[in-house]
Design an enzyme around this catalytic site. Structure first.
Site, short mmCIF file in Angstrom:
data_model
loop_
_atom_site.label_atom_id
_atom_site.label_comp_id
_atom_site.label_asym_id
_atom_site.label_seq_id
_atom_site.Cartn_x
_atom_site.Cartn_y
_atom_site.Cartn_z
CB VAL A 138 -43.41 -42.57 18.05
CG1 VAL A 138 -43.84 -42.97 16.63
CG2 VAL A 138 -41.95 -42.98 18.26
CD GLU A 139 -48.96 -43.18 17.59
OE1 GLU A 139 -49.56 -42.40 16.81
OE2 GLU A 139 -48.78 -44.38 17.34
CB THR A 140 -49.00 -36.65 19.72
OG1 THR A 140 -48.73 -37.03 21.08
CG2 THR A 140 -50.13 -37.51 19.16
CE1 TYR B 71 -45.93 -45.64 15.96
CE2 TYR B 71 -45.75 -47.71 17.15
CZ TYR B 71 -46.15 -46.39 17.09
OH TYR B 71 -46.77 -45.83 18.18
#
Length: 338
Positions: A128-130, A316
């Site tokens: 999800v982040e990167t 999220y």
């Protein structure tokens, strides 16, 4: 310890190059900002930094209006769950997650064992982040933190604090202060840690003497696992469950906060029950989200709340959890088929 020993070799090298890096006529010379003198004094007097080095760093930092614009208009604030989910739950991101797991299977297994955090949750967060390190951010961290610390009054105190943490971080880890890039909010690496989180939770998981979550996926995996463990993740406990409604429904119970505050038994009295047979005494938070095909109803348990400590958003946490489960299903299916 004498001052020359406190400032690492890469920092001294960076200091010599800083004025050359800063272009003439740059958008802002933050060493001249009205808040700069107090910041420099703090770094020198509280943390024993070299004054000239801190000043040269502020001189090299550049104001980025696009960062301020992004902070003023966070995308998630106007996004439905249906749209949000489509961004993160994609076949390509799932497939990349399976590949990442295969590449780092031994490290993920070790992190799961040592920290008690499932491999799929670690992979899901990094996904999800990167996108597993593919998109770590394009802003220099020093530019992001200086811009927000000096030129974003609403959050100035917070981001000047993060700039302070960043300088401490690069000294502790022997990093080049100008080399790191990250998000517009100054978050870094595979798992996008802000500097205070970096200092608190990043670990040297490969024992090379440096906790590097920006360039080293092994350290990043261990650090995400450490973050979850330190925030109270319980291995094997449920995370989230679909909610089943019965009339009358107490609508005030929905979206009342991220932290579980009502027991499942209390929610059931309000017309909101978990679809699975869960312990009625455990606390949960009830959510009503606008999905792609209408409203969706969920109950988040304590582990769900732990995910929101990483990013304070129910959407999220739900996206990270769902991505982790889809990756795990595909990865374990492929392993079983061998």
């Amino acid at each position: 310890m004498i001052l020359s020993k406190l400032i690492s070799t890469p920092l001294r090298r960076a200091a010599a190059a800083l004025l050359l890096v800063a272009p003439l006529g740059a958008a802002a010379d933050y060493s001249q900002h009205e808040k700069a003198a107090a910041f420099v004094d703090k770094m020198v007097e509280k943390h024993s930094f070299d004054r000239d080095w801190v000043v040269s760093l502020l001189t090299a930092a550049e104001k980025k209006q696009s960062i301020i614009d992004a902070m003023e208009r966070p995308a998630e604030s106007v996004m439905t769950w249906g749209r949000y989910r489509k961004i993160f739950i994609q076949d390509s991101r799932i497939n990349q997650g399976v590949d990442f797991w295969r590449e780092h299977a031994d490290t993920l297994a070790r992190a799961e064992k040592e920290f008690g955090v499932p491999a799929e949750m670690i992979v899901g967060i990094i996904g999800v982040e990167t996108r597993y390190g593919r998109n770590k951010g394009s802003y220099r961290v020093v530019d992001a933190l200086a811009t927000l610390g000096f030129d974003f009054p609403r959050r100035s105190t917070f981001f000047l604090g993060q700039l302070e943490e960043y300088l401490l971080m690069v000294r502790e880890q022997d990093f080049d202060a100008l080399s790191f890039k990250g998000s517009y909010a100054g978050a870094m690496g595979y798992g996008q840690f802000i500097p205070s989180s970096y200092r608190a939770y990043a670990v040297d998981f490969d024992d090379d003497g440096q906790a590097d979550i920006v360039n080293n996926p092994v350290d990043a995996i261990g650090s995400v696992a450490n973050y979850f463990a330190r925030h109270g993740w319980t291995m094997g406990a449920p995370v989230v469950d679909a909610a089943v409604l019965s009339e009358p429904v107490d609508e005030t119970l929905f979206n009342a906060g991220l932290k579980p505050s009502k027991t499942l038994a209390e929610l059931k009295l309000g017309g909101i029950a978990s679809a699975s047979p869960l312990d009625p005494s455990q606390k949960a938070t009830a959510m009503k989200l606008e999905g792609a095909k209408g409203d969706e109803y969920w109950v988040g348990l304590q582990n769900f709340y732990v995910i929101t400590r990483y990013n304070h958003s129910a959407m999220y946490a739900l996206a990270a959890h769902q991505l982790s489960q889809l990756i795990a299903e595909q990865y374990r299916g492929a392993v079983a088929a061998k």
